[in-house]
Design an enzyme around this catalytic site. Structure first.
Site, PDB file in Angstrom:
ATOM      1  N   CYS A 272      -6.919   9.350  -0.172  1.00  0.00           N
ATOM      2  CA  CYS A 272      -6.334   8.424   0.796  1.00  0.00           C
ATOM      3  C   CYS A 272      -5.350   9.094   1.751  1.00  0.00           C
ATOM      4  CB  CYS A 272      -5.683   7.262   0.067  1.00  0.00           C
ATOM      5  SG  CYS A 272      -6.868   6.168  -0.743  1.00  0.00           S
TER       6      CYS A 272
ATOM      7  N   LYS B 225      -3.339  -1.692   3.188  1.00  0.00           N
ATOM      8  CA  LYS B 225      -4.611  -1.108   3.625  1.00  0.00           C
ATOM      9  C   LYS B 225      -5.731  -1.510   2.683  1.00  0.00           C
ATOM     10  CE  LYS B 225      -4.260   3.533   1.508  1.00  0.00           C
ATOM     11  NZ  LYS B 225      -5.518   3.567   0.748  1.00  0.00           N
TER      12      LYS B 225
ATOM     13  N   ASP C 103       0.147   5.131  -0.905  1.00  0.00           N
ATOM     14  CA  ASP C 103      -0.383   4.750  -2.230  1.00  0.00           C
ATOM     15  C   ASP C 103       0.470   5.149  -3.431  1.00  0.00           C
ATOM     16  OD1 ASP C 103      -2.474   3.644  -0.886  1.00  0.00           O
ATOM     17  OD2 ASP C 103      -3.984   5.061  -1.578  1.00  0.00           O
TER      18      ASP C 103
END
Length: 252
Positions: free
Chosen positions: A192, A159, A50
């Protein structure tokens, strides 16, 4: 570096050979907590989670809803050293990022709610003032933050959950890379990155959280708790600078 398939059969003289070409172990010794580690470079991968404009960049989604994104800059700086070091040592680099469908057809309502709890239309897929769609594939917000570069041979995985494993090909990719040990970095460390780490540990991977190359916009105690729980329940942590130094010694 070009990623070479590690899990393939060969065909020669009319015969299929099911044996894999297994490279010899390459010990990677690194200071870690709660104990020093020796990992095998041939069976390890760096998974970066991320590092995207919507999380890390002024003008992105988090910044737009009033979150201070400045604590994430340290992860960008650390990864500018760590990612090239991993590539140079022959460790695969896997970028795992939000890349939602424009129609959000596979997005569960619980996930959508977390990113827009008041129903104000500022969550996943919403249009930002700059025209970008929040965390949507091919949008500016989902793109890798300035200062980090994908190179040929790196692997991208989109994702759609906190964890990089659900509804994605990540596990299949890692299995075909023939890796056992995952060094995990990125943002947010307590969200995450941690969700991906937990799922990895639960399906049998060795997990190492790279401190310094992981950061969060949550209060500092959330990152500290993530480090504690990683060491206590799932695996290990390592300082990014120590991992870079260890990789440098093993550079091909």
């Amino acid at each position: 570096m070009t990623t070479v398939p590690r899990n393939r059969w060969t065909f020669e003289d009319g015969r299929v050979d099911l044996r894999r070409d297994t490279p010899p172990p390459r010990p990677l010794e690194v200071a870690a907590r709660p104990a020093p580690l020796t990992a095998d470079l041939t069976r390890s991968a760096l998974v970066v989670v991320d590092m995207q404009n919507d999380f890390c960049t002024p003008g992105g989604w988090l910044d737009g809803i009033g979150v201070d994104v400045s604590p994430l800059a340290q992860a960008v700086t650390a990864l500018q050293q760590l990612v090239p070091a991993a590539r140079a040592a022959g460790m695969p680099v896997v970028w795992v990022n939000w890349g939602n469908r424009l129609d959000r057809a596979n997005l569960p309502p619980g996930v959508a709610h977390v990113y827009d709890p008041q129903g104000l239309g500022v969550g996943i897929g919403s249009e930002m003032p700059n025209g970008s769609r929040v965390l949507t594939r091919d949008s500016w917000g989902a793109a890798l933050v300035d200062g980090l570069v994908r190179e040929p041979g790196d692997i991208d995985v989109d994702k759609y959950r906190m964890s990089g494993f659900w509804d994605t090909p990540l596990e299949s990719i890692l299995r075909n890379l023939r890796v056992d040990t995952l060094f995990l970095a990125g943002v947010n460390s307590d969200q995450c990155v941690y969700a991906t780490l937990i799922d990895a540990a639960c399906i049998g991977y060795d997990v190492v959280l790279v401190d310094g190359a992981s950061a969060t916009t949550s209060p500092a105690f959330c990152h500290d708790a993530t480090l504690y729980n990683t060491r206590q329940c799932f695996g290990f942590s390592v300082e990014s600078a120590d991992l870079v130094s260890a990789l440098a010694k093993e550079t091909r």
